[in-house]
Design a protein around this motif. Sequence first.
Motif: not given
Ligand SMILES: *Cc1c(COP(=O)(O)O)cnc(C)c1O
Length: 485
Positions: A71, A137-138, A141, A242, A266, A268-269
């Motif tokens: 995740s 990410g949050a 959202e 998401d 994200n 950063h991901k």
């Molecule tokens: C990491 C993640 C988030 C939240 O992202 P943040 O940058 O940590 O706030 C939301 N949904 C999923 C599925 C994630 O893997």
Amino acid sequence: MKLIFEQNVPGRQGFKLPESDVPVNASLDSKYLRQDAARFPEVSELDVVRHFTRLSRLNFSLDANIYPLGSCTMKYNPKFTEKAAGMPGFADLHPLLPQLKGGERYVQGALEVLYDTERWLGEITGMKAFTLQPLAGAHGELTGIMLMAAYHKARGNNKKYIIIPDSAHGTNPASAAVAGYQIISVPSDKKGGMDIAKLKAVLTDEVAGLMMTCPDTHGVFNSSISEISRLIHAVDGLMYYDGANLNATLGRCRPGDVGFDLVHLNLHKTFATPHGGGGPGSGPVGVTARLEKFLPVSRVVKRADGSFALDYDRPDSIGYIASFYGNFGIILRAYAYMLLLGGDGLKATSDHAVLNANYLMHRLKKNYQVAFDRICMHECLFSASRQTALGVHAIDIAKCLIDQGIHPPTVYFPLTVKEAIMVEPTETESRETLDLFVDAMIEADALARTNPAAFHDFPRTMPISRPDETKAAREMNVNFFAPTA
Ligand SMILES: *Cc1c(COP(=O)(O)O)cnc(C)c1O
């Protein structure tokens, strides 16, 4: 730093700065002013180097070993993107510059980066427009749900609920609740997807929308999206994507093409930025044409003469959601990453991420119970249920891997699977490294069969072994490693 060393060279203890060098704020009451020079530790440069080198070794890093945290997409971040972010032309810009008279011409390059990044993310996701401002990410959202609320308000809709699958990341219900909605949780079916019959049962005109992660946190691609999307749109609800798991579908599937109205990504991901430990991040939000006017201010615009500007005149906007223009350094890294890989490279990213996860799942299947026995996406989900029967739990296996120099996978998430072990290898790991991970996992399973009691002592190689994690987070002691002399 200069002052620290000047004051602390051996033999100059108690050295006082000349009066004129001390910046004194005349408006401060003298009782708040320091009477003597600050006392800093007496250290040489070598001591400082050793101190920080020692600390850096305590810090687990992807530069040292595999980090298969489900995740989280802990992929390797090319050093090239760091270089781009450090270029003085970008790094030294003052964030107020665009708003100063005549300042705009000094930030054309930065504005172009923002403008192009928005367009490229739009192309990747099939969205009309993006805001790059959300800082995680949050936060994306929350921004997305606020946009949803603005849309319903403008249409005079009376909406109360957001539907969220039970496999969702915890931030989803939290964001929807902060934005003022009540949450309806829908259970997953046996194959890991959303139970459509249960979704239909809760669907009413008061549903504002549905938040969905695809592939979801089961590592499973939901093949009923089109149907779900049709059901939600039929009650004038909006589909929220998401996109934190985009690493599985990058270049292969666009949320906009399958019925989603809003997405957050994200950076950063998926787009290679170092993260972990709470930041920094960037969670851009993309929307379809009908939601564009609600996007936060400011918006980057391109004028007819090709120059760039910031537009604050957006009467329907939800307003500011972050200071300035988002985490510009992170956006810049994502921009450099997209330039570096190009369209085909981005597509190859998700191909290899999925291939690597399926390779791990296949090789570990004999030893660990798979949660859903089907082709997985970018992460694979196991349960330590067989080992639990021997007295060894998911947390014990995680702690055992630490002693092998491996960052543990995510454990006990998602909550829908007992003793969950969620492995996300990412595309940047080689076959050799994947095999090392598999070997360590197989060894752990063998040990569980022969000597389950051994697990109580893992990890043995760390300064801290098994902290009470909740207590550690709430009562953080940052001085733990400080020299005590
Ligand atoms: C990491 C993640 C988030 C939240 O992202 P943040 O940058 O940590 O706030 C939301 N949904 C999923 C599925 C994630 O893997």
